[in-house]
Enzyme design. Sequence first.
Site, mmCIF file in Angstrom:
data_model
loop_
_atom_site.group_PDB
_atom_site.id
_atom_site.type_symbol
_atom_site.label_atom_id
_atom_site.label_comp_id
_atom_site.label_asym_id
_atom_site.label_seq_id
_atom_site.Cartn_x
_atom_site.Cartn_y
_atom_site.Cartn_z
ATOM 1 N N SER A 1 -9.828 -0.894 6.810
ATOM 2 C CA SER A 1 -9.493 -0.107 5.578
ATOM 3 C C SER A 1 -8.706 -1.815 5.005
ATOM 4 C CB SER A 1 -8.546 0.853 5.891
ATOM 5 O OG SER A 1 -9.404 2.021 5.195
ATOM 6 N N SER B 1 -9.667 1.318 2.681
ATOM 7 C CA SER B 1 -8.571 2.621 2.201
ATOM 8 C C SER B 1 -7.743 1.532 0.915
ATOM 9 C CB SER B 1 -8.091 3.810 2.724
ATOM 10 O OG SER B 1 -7.263 3.157 4.269
ATOM 11 N N LYS C 1 1.201 -1.331 -0.076
ATOM 12 C CA LYS C 1 0.171 -0.661 -0.272
ATOM 13 C C LYS C 1 1.100 1.837 -0.224
ATOM 14 C CE LYS C 1 -4.080 1.576 2.326
ATOM 15 N NZ LYS C 1 -4.518 1.346 3.761
#
Lengths: 489, 493
Positions: B179, B155, B80
């Site tokens: 997330s 996310s 990420k």
Amino acid sequence: MSDFKTTIGLEIHCQLKTKSKMFCSCDNNAENAEPNSLVCPVCLAMPGTLPVANRSAIEMTIMTGLALGCDIPSESKFDRKHYFYPDLPKGYQISQYDKPFCKGGEVEVSYIRTANETNSEQRIETRKIRLNRIHLEEDAGKLTHPAGKDYSLVDLNRAGTPLMEIVTEPDITSPAEARQFMEELQLALKYLKVSDADMEKGHVRCDANISIQKDGKSSPIIEIKNLNSFKFVEQALAFEEKRLTADFENWPEKMGKITRGFDSNKGITFEQRRKEEAADYRYFPEPDIPPISFSETEINDLRLKIKELPKQKQKKFIEAGIRVDVAEKLVRQPHLAEYLETSTQLKHDLAVFISEEVTRAIAEHQILFEEYQTKVPVTKIADLLNLVAEGIISKTVAKEIFYEMIVTGEVPADIIKKKGLEQVSDTGELESVINQIVKENPDLVEKYRSGKIQVVGFFVGKIMQSTSGKANPQVLNKLLKEKLDGHSA
Amino acid sequence: MENLYKLTIQEASTKLKAGEITSSKILESIIERIEKVEPEINSYITKTFEIARAQAKESDKRYVDGKPLSDLDGIPVALKDVFCTKGVKTTAASKILEDFIPAYDATVVEKLENAGAIMLGKVNTDEFTMGSSTENSAFGPTHNPWDTSRVPGGSSGGSAAAVAADECLFALGTDTGGSIRQPASFCSATGLKVTYGLVSRNGVVSYASSFDTIGPIAKSAADVAIILNIIAGNDPLDSTTVKEKLPDYTSFLGKDIKGKKIGIPKEFYGQGLSAEVDKILKDAIKKLESLGAEVEEMSLPSTDFAIAMYYIIAKSEASSNLARYDGIRYGYSNLKKDKTKIKDLIDLYFKNRTEAFGNEAKRSIMMGTYTLSSGYFDAYYKKASQVRSLIKREYEDAFKKYDVLITPVSPFPAFKIGEKLEDPLSMYLADVNTVPINPAGVPAMSVPAGFTSTGLPVGMQIIGPHLGEGKIIEIADAFQRATEHHLKKPEIK
């Protein structure tokens, strides 16, 4: 004037002399370092960096608290204090809000009093200034604004230096007392070895709050920011005390805190901002550092780490027979006090010699104290003073030998031998010198005979000069008087 | 050998050790796959294939020498884009960091490198991980591999989509309020939110420091166990990491779950839960019962307060964490543009932050600044902190009785791109089932549990006690050995 009452409280920021910074492993000694050379991702507030609290800075804070009689709560925490400024990389300062490491405490301010005009006996009077708290935070960086340029420069070497903030209660009653408080505090910090506490170098900075009361009315509270010398603390407060007193008629009914700066060149304060513009710092608990707790045992271990404090040393000196003012003077110069203590015995004459001669000699020779101390360990001074006491050398000669020791590092006996400095007590030798001088100055002899006995001083000086100061003063005085009086008889 | 990109870590590791395949071969297969599906998915912000190829070559040598560094040696991973990577752009999907190149590696990145993992690149996220759809990205939204008109969740949408689309063997994500779990659920991946402090946050761009956790998104619970063995543990650079000695997480694989006590908190099955999701969850729970687990309905009454409590604390911390992005030391800045247009320092701050923060970041700054303001602090932050303690206690009590709790990850499957973007509140409510776990601080996993009639994945959330990752892995692995939901692959159009 006497019905005006002055109330002063101080906030003192003190840089701790830890090896590394407060929340990262950068070198904490920024003296003479290139700008931005002592920085890392943490103190530059790069994305993703986390603070790790410096254990040694926390211990120093707690030791200071213990030395100043503070309560040490079993649990403490850090908080974030927010404001935007280029010297504050994270946009917040890690500080402590409602759970500081130390609460309460006090600092004793002492005055030497002489009993009265006829009795010169000295004693120490003290006043206690209460502390509110001591907490730990990080220092910000430094901004410089080059003249005539359209930019400012940021140096973050200092960003993250551990900063201990000591907050007093409004117990201080005069600018002079504020200065004294600062001096006492600085001394305690030096004794605790938690800071070099050099105000000129910015290790200690002070914000002073002052208000004046009269007839149940109070002036607004004035905060004077960033005072960086003892003198400025006193000067700025004295200026403000006078200004507020003169302004009595115009004191507003209701008024928050007013911040003023101090112009040390002009010796005046000037208004910076009023309370209504003051920032909201939006404190909240620092989530990156868990609360910190100390066990009773850990606190006691820190207590044991505290060596002697100034007051204790002073008491010890006085009890050893050193006069109060001399003891006081030495205690204020920790390196000299420690030097004295390397002697086998604490003696008054030794203490006097150290407090008067050593500082002067070091200044004149322009050498570091450390260097001096290796050349002249205190035993040599003790030997020197013994020689004076035994009448082998005069005080004047002792001083000469002392200066020679600083240069060569020799022992007094060797210097005396080398330079032939033994005191002349032999009456025959002295008499011939006296005869010579008296013969050369018949006019002064006349004056003496006519009653102007102060000319004796001139003769003593002359004789000392021609004996290179080696004449034994007692013997000289006796012989000289006989000679002068003998002629008149 | 075809389609190496489809392998799990477990499979790849076995083949690598047997000398059947090489890391370089897996890598080339993956790169080909990425180039093929990226136009549809948009997972990657930055691809680091050259670095990956060099790393794979080194890994190949180690296997030839019979000295692999770990079970992750030679395994390609996607990060990420909030994990700082030395020398490689790290954007947090924000314009304010669009060109930011970190000077250091995050602790987990270092751990993965030391384990021999191969860095494929940095994947998409909502800006500063704030969001539940990966639409709040300065680099465009990521698409759900199961239906590219839908969001992958967020996310960590880039991470979950990359795993589901076989654009990596596993990915790392972050979970502040769901997330990792929600995108894993939307994309049919296995994602673990760890116990707060199990994995170091050092070097990971913060959203809400007291909730942020780092965890894996992978193709199975078994793979999660392998990854966890590498990334978990105390870090002197993160004071909030755990100090406990940790187990070998693979020791929880292949276990019988007979007699395990599973709690079903009824608050998670009420209003707002889609009937299809409810049905899929009930079937999954029945499956676990059939494997010998004892299931019982129970209650977590504080659940109703979790969303409000969570958003107060999260946005307070976020407003503070975003303060450093001022464009003075790094990042997007008008100092790099026409300086004559900058009036003064305040103007510079306003311009930089106004132009470079996205809407959700700005919302966070406004909400958080408000809740921390003097006069409001007690009513918001302080009250929320009290509720937080309450939630924490409730979970502690629950785990005195149950080994794990099971809930839906999200009340509904993946929604359409754009559907909730203009309605922040409904976006916040998408986290209703995942958010309470972060204040509780406990671990939870999203495990593929089935598909809706239109073929959208649905995940179940297995919640474990403090440091009970092993318990979760045990149940999830048993479930996956008995089901095939996690093996199903999307057809990317």
